[in-house]
Scaffold this motif. Structure first.
Motif, short mmCIF file in Angstrom:
data_model
loop_
_atom_site.label_atom_id
_atom_site.label_comp_id
_atom_site.label_asym_id
_atom_site.label_seq_id
_atom_site.Cartn_x
_atom_site.Cartn_y
_atom_site.Cartn_z
N PRO A 177 0.80 -1.22 0.00
CA PRO A 177 0.00 0.00 0.00
C PRO A 177 0.84 1.28 0.00
O PRO A 177 0.33 2.35 -0.28
N ARG A 178 2.12 1.16 0.28
CA ARG A 178 3.00 2.34 0.26
C ARG A 178 3.43 2.63 -1.18
O ARG A 178 3.59 1.70 -1.97
N PRO A 179 3.65 3.88 -1.52
CA PRO A 179 4.09 4.19 -2.88
C PRO A 179 5.50 3.64 -3.13
O PRO A 179 6.35 3.63 -2.25
N TRP A 180 5.71 3.15 -4.35
CA TRP A 180 7.02 2.66 -4.75
C TRP A 180 7.97 3.85 -4.87
O TRP A 180 7.59 4.93 -5.31
N HIS A 181 9.21 3.63 -4.46
CA HIS A 181 10.26 4.60 -4.68
C HIS A 181 11.55 3.85 -4.95
O HIS A 181 11.72 2.71 -4.50
N GLU A 215 -14.48 -12.78 2.79
CA GLU A 215 -15.25 -12.14 3.85
C GLU A 215 -15.81 -10.79 3.42
O GLU A 215 -16.69 -10.25 4.08
N GLY A 216 -15.28 -10.24 2.35
CA GLY A 216 -15.81 -8.97 1.90
C GLY A 216 -14.92 -8.31 0.86
O GLY A 216 -13.83 -8.78 0.55
N THR A 217 -15.45 -7.22 0.32
CA THR A 217 -14.73 -6.43 -0.68
C THR A 217 -14.67 -4.99 -0.18
O THR A 217 -15.68 -4.43 0.26
N LEU A 218 -13.49 -4.44 -0.22
CA LEU A 218 -13.29 -3.03 0.10
C LEU A 218 -13.27 -2.29 -1.23
O LEU A 218 -12.30 -2.38 -2.00
N ARG A 219 -14.35 -1.60 -1.52
CA ARG A 219 -14.50 -0.96 -2.82
C ARG A 219 -13.55 0.20 -3.00
O ARG A 219 -13.43 1.05 -2.13
N ARG A 220 -12.82 0.17 -4.14
CA ARG A 220 -11.90 1.23 -4.53
C ARG A 220 -11.02 1.69 -3.38
O ARG A 220 -10.81 2.87 -3.15
N SER A 221 -10.47 0.73 -2.65
CA SER A 221 -9.70 1.05 -1.45
C SER A 221 -8.19 1.10 -1.67
O SER A 221 -7.46 1.51 -0.78
N ALA A 222 -7.73 0.68 -2.83
CA ALA A 222 -6.28 0.64 -3.07
C ALA A 222 -5.93 1.47 -4.29
O ALA A 222 -6.54 1.33 -5.35
N TRP A 223 -4.94 2.33 -4.12
CA TRP A 223 -4.41 3.12 -5.24
C TRP A 223 -3.32 2.29 -5.90
O TRP A 223 -2.29 1.99 -5.29
N VAL A 224 -3.56 1.86 -7.14
CA VAL A 224 -2.64 0.97 -7.83
C VAL A 224 -2.29 1.56 -9.19
O VAL A 224 -3.11 1.56 -10.11
#
Length: 193
Positions: A36-40, A148-157
């Motif tokens: 979840p952290r931005p690549w650098h 168990e569930g879906t987190l909608r649009r929860s990850a910036w990819v």
């Protein structure tokens, strides 16, 4: 080493780190789906590589994955966010591109569950993955995990928000995994994982 059918999980060797860093970390698009952290940019040999392993930790266990027959490095696996009070953890795997599609993912997940439940005495394991990561979802389901569930649009990819799927497995379900629906032979889609 903890052994599965095809792979083993062992301590990370110094020689593994440059390979994992060059192939897995430097694949920016894929890495952005795993962290979840931005690549650098991190230079080769840096102690800041996510594959560099420091002292043993109560909150994380990092492994290198090797093929049992050849002892070749297949990828990396870990239990992270280990919570000794609630006896839970998250698991993650990364398979090197040359080893994808050979059915290693299911075996890696099974062996991580053995480590988490039998060795660490945890009662719950959790997987978070992108909703379009069919190989990881299939590997987790083969090990007995339940969506168990879906987190909608929860990850910036890599330029877009995407859904994440949460899967969980409890120790009593793992102990009865032979009774888990779908515990038969792998399907073609699962083998691609």
């Amino acid at each position: 080493m903890i052994r599965g059918n095809k792979i083993g999980l062992r301590a990370r060797h110094d020689a593994d780190i440059p390979v994992l860093h060059a192939v897995l970390y430097n694949d920016v698009a894929t890495r952005s789906r795993q962290d979840p952290r931005p690549w650098h940019p991190i230079p080769p040999g840096s102690a800041h590589s996510p594959y560099a392993v420091g002292e043993p930790s109560d909150t994380a266990a990092a492994f290198s994955v090797v093929e049992l027959d050849s002892q070749e490095l297949v990828g990396a696996a870990s239990l992270w966010g280990i919570d000794t009070h609630n006896r839970s953890a998250h698991l993650g795997i990364s398979v090197l591109p040359d080893f994808r599609g050979r059915g290693f993912s299911s075996d890696i997940v099974h062996v991580l569950c053995e480590y988490g439940f039998a060795v660490r005495g945890l009662q719950r394991l959790q997987v978070e993955t992108m909703a379009d990561n069919a190989p990881m979802i299939a590997a987790a389901k083969r090990a007995g995990f339940t969506i168990e569930g879906t987190l909608r649009r929860s990850a910036w990819v890599y330029g877009a928000f995407v859904d994440q799927v949460i899967l969980g497995l409890l120790v009593h379900e793992w102990l009865h995994e032979d009774e888990t629906p779908g515990a038969g032979p792998l399907t073609a889609e699962e083998v691609k994982g």
